[in-house]
Scaffold this active site. Sequence first.
Site, PDB file in Angstrom:
ATOM      1  N   ARG A  57      51.413  41.474  73.536  1.00 11.33           N
ATOM      2  CA  ARG A  57      51.037  40.002  73.119  1.00 11.33           C
ATOM      3  C   ARG A  57      52.373  38.767  72.853  1.00 11.33           C
ATOM      4  O   ARG A  57      52.344  37.638  73.656  1.00 11.33           O
ATOM      5  CB  ARG A  57      49.987  39.164  71.714  1.00 11.33           C
ATOM      6  CG  ARG A  57      49.406  39.294  71.464  1.00 11.33           C
ATOM      7  CD  ARG A  57      48.621  39.560  70.185  1.00 11.33           C
ATOM      8  NE  ARG A  57      48.897  41.452  70.164  1.00 11.33           N
ATOM      9  CZ  ARG A  57      48.183  42.417  70.678  1.00 11.33           C
ATOM     10  NH1 ARG A  57      46.900  42.290  71.542  1.00 11.33           N
ATOM     11  NH2 ARG A  57      48.138  43.003  70.812  1.00 11.33           N
ATOM     12  N   THR A  58      53.194  38.839  71.766  1.00  5.95           N
ATOM     13  CA  THR A  58      54.262  38.323  71.788  1.00  5.95           C
ATOM     14  C   THR A  58      55.416  38.033  73.324  1.00  5.95           C
ATOM     15  O   THR A  58      55.253  37.428  73.360  1.00  5.95           O
ATOM     16  CB  THR A  58      55.251  38.897  70.470  1.00  5.95           C
ATOM     17  OG1 THR A  58      54.578  39.141  69.893  1.00  5.95           O
ATOM     18  CG2 THR A  58      55.954  37.546  70.462  1.00  5.95           C
ATOM     19  N   LYS A  86      74.644  52.268  75.550  1.00  6.41           N
ATOM     20  CA  LYS A  86      75.704  52.437  75.309  1.00  6.41           C
ATOM     21  C   LYS A  86      76.426  52.503  74.639  1.00  6.41           C
ATOM     22  O   LYS A  86      78.012  52.095  74.245  1.00  6.41           O
ATOM     23  CB  LYS A  86      76.141  51.915  77.080  1.00  6.41           C
ATOM     24  CG  LYS A  86      75.698  52.797  77.858  1.00  6.41           C
ATOM     25  CD  LYS A  86      76.041  51.842  79.718  1.00  6.41           C
ATOM     26  CE  LYS A  86      75.293  52.107  80.872  1.00  6.41           C
ATOM     27  NZ  LYS A  86      75.559  51.737  81.968  1.00  6.41           N
ATOM     28  N   ARG A 107      63.159  40.338  69.884  1.00  8.37           N
ATOM     29  CA  ARG A 107      62.668  41.190  69.248  1.00  8.37           C
ATOM     30  C   ARG A 107      63.493  42.381  69.380  1.00  8.37           C
ATOM     31  O   ARG A 107      63.991  43.046  69.794  1.00  8.37           O
ATOM     32  CB  ARG A 107      61.666  42.113  69.936  1.00  8.37           C
ATOM     33  CG  ARG A 107      61.019  42.553  68.483  1.00  8.37           C
ATOM     34  CD  ARG A 107      59.293  42.768  68.696  1.00  8.37           C
ATOM     35  NE  ARG A 107      58.388  41.486  68.256  1.00  8.37           N
ATOM     36  CZ  ARG A 107      56.817  41.988  68.337  1.00  8.37           C
ATOM     37  NH1 ARG A 107      56.296  42.492  68.751  1.00  8.37           N
ATOM     38  NH2 ARG A 107      56.771  41.022  67.683  1.00  8.37           N
ATOM     39  N   HIS A 135      58.436  36.606  61.690  1.00 12.49           N
ATOM     40  CA  HIS A 135      57.915  36.575  63.067  1.00 12.49           C
ATOM     41  C   HIS A 135      57.604  34.479  62.715  1.00 12.49           C
ATOM     42  O   HIS A 135      56.425  34.240  62.427  1.00 12.49           O
ATOM     43  CB  HIS A 135      56.843  37.115  63.193  1.00 12.49           C
ATOM     44  CG  HIS A 135      56.070  37.535  64.297  1.00 12.49           C
ATOM     45  ND1 HIS A 135      56.863  37.214  65.475  1.00 12.49           N
ATOM     46  CD2 HIS A 135      55.288  38.237  64.984  1.00 12.49           C
ATOM     47  CE1 HIS A 135      55.619  37.050  66.499  1.00 12.49           C
ATOM     48  NE2 HIS A 135      55.493  38.307  66.227  1.00 12.49           N
TER      49      HIS A 135
HETATM   50  C1  NCD Z   1      52.649  41.974  65.328  1.00 10.87           C
HETATM   51  C2  NCD Z   1      54.210  42.026  64.899  1.00 10.87           C
HETATM   52  O1  NCD Z   1      54.867  42.558  65.870  1.00 10.87           O
HETATM   53  O2  NCD Z   1      54.774  41.881  64.015  1.00 10.87           O
HETATM   54  N1  NCD Z   1      52.124  41.708  66.544  1.00 10.87           N
HETATM   55  C3  NCD Z   1      52.252  40.141  67.085  1.00 10.87           C
HETATM   56  O3  NCD Z   1      53.560  39.848  66.914  1.00 10.87           O
HETATM   57  N2  NCD Z   1      51.150  39.982  67.299  1.00 10.87           N
HETATM   58  C4  NCD Z   1      51.960  42.604  64.322  1.00 10.87           C
HETATM   59  C5  NCD Z   1      52.385  44.149  64.045  1.00 10.87           C
HETATM   60  O4  NCD Z   1      52.487  44.747  65.385  1.00 10.87           O
HETATM   61  O5  NCD Z   1      51.427  44.518  63.557  1.00 10.87           O
END
Ligand code: NCD
Length: 337
Positions: A57-58, A86, A107, A135
């Site tokens: 989703r993100t 690398k 991320r 986050h």
């Molecule tokens: C979360 C994350 O990646 O921190 N997911 C997200 O971004 N919606 C929570 C998770 O992975 O449990």
Amino acid sequence: MHFAGSHILSVQQFEKEDVERIFTVADRMAPYAHRRRVTNVLDGAILGSMFFEPSTRTRVSFGSAFNLLGGEVRETTGFENSAIAKGESLYDTARVLSGYSDVIAMRHPQEGSVAEFAAASRVPVINGGDGSNEHPSQALLDLYTIRSEIGASGRKLDQLRIAMVGDLRHGRTVHSLCKLLCQFSGVQVVLVAPEALRMPAEIVENLRSTGHKVLESDQLEESISAVDIVYSTRLQEERFSTQEEADQYRGRFCLNQSIYTRHCEPNTVIMHPLPRDSRANGRELDDDLNDNPNLAIFRQADNGLLLRMALFALILDVVEQVDTHARDVNWYTGGRF
Ligand code: NCD
């Protein structure tokens, strides 16, 4: 804060009025996110999307949000597909990729890595999750969702009662959300976790020192009986050194319809950042809650588009131009929202 050109690395960079501003802009994105209107305000702009940890989703909602504003997305996923495999440093990667993009969403599994990358980037960087640390865009969409879910019955963020359940030690979404909640008044937070997976002490201390009531427990049922929101989380198994260590906590707190009916107030809202673990030994939120109208998890995920569009519009300073570059959609959009 001044949004134009800023990195978004931590919720701690926001004042309360900044959050209000983001929410106001997010509200204005609804016709676009809900496919009634299209805008091409970011025509020609490029989002560099760099996800070095699993993400559905993100990653997709950052990309879709940028597309919905008329921009294009260039994506790197996984270390194995990147020159970091690398031996390239974050500094070099940032210097190079910021020449190819107008804004970057990133991320990475290491805490502080996105800030390190941002320091070398020539364009704004949004933290899409750095290890267990933060986050921020998730916390914004969570708070936006809480506001709209409880707002429907006249409740407010001030005096909010929320239970956070699960792996609170490693969960970056709950870390960011707790920090954001410090901005409100009279919040009651019940933190439900096994002893070894409790919320980091400095985050608890931060809540208490800003006047909020924090209770800690390792019992689910008694902790969810007087709250507006139950915010469930997944065991962050990727943060443990061995699978066996993670497995001892698997399936520890499972909320299902029968527990909900017996213990929760009738309008308690159920949230989860997702993904929920639907495997037989996981199930922190059982599938039998799917027809419960207070299960807000998919509305919460939908709100990710609004919030991420708002962040892009603010950072790239086009908020006032979005509507002037817009028209109605050409296609049948049905009743999706
Ligand atoms: C979360 C994350 O990646 O921190 N997911 C997200 O971004 N919606 C929570 C998770 O992975 O449990």
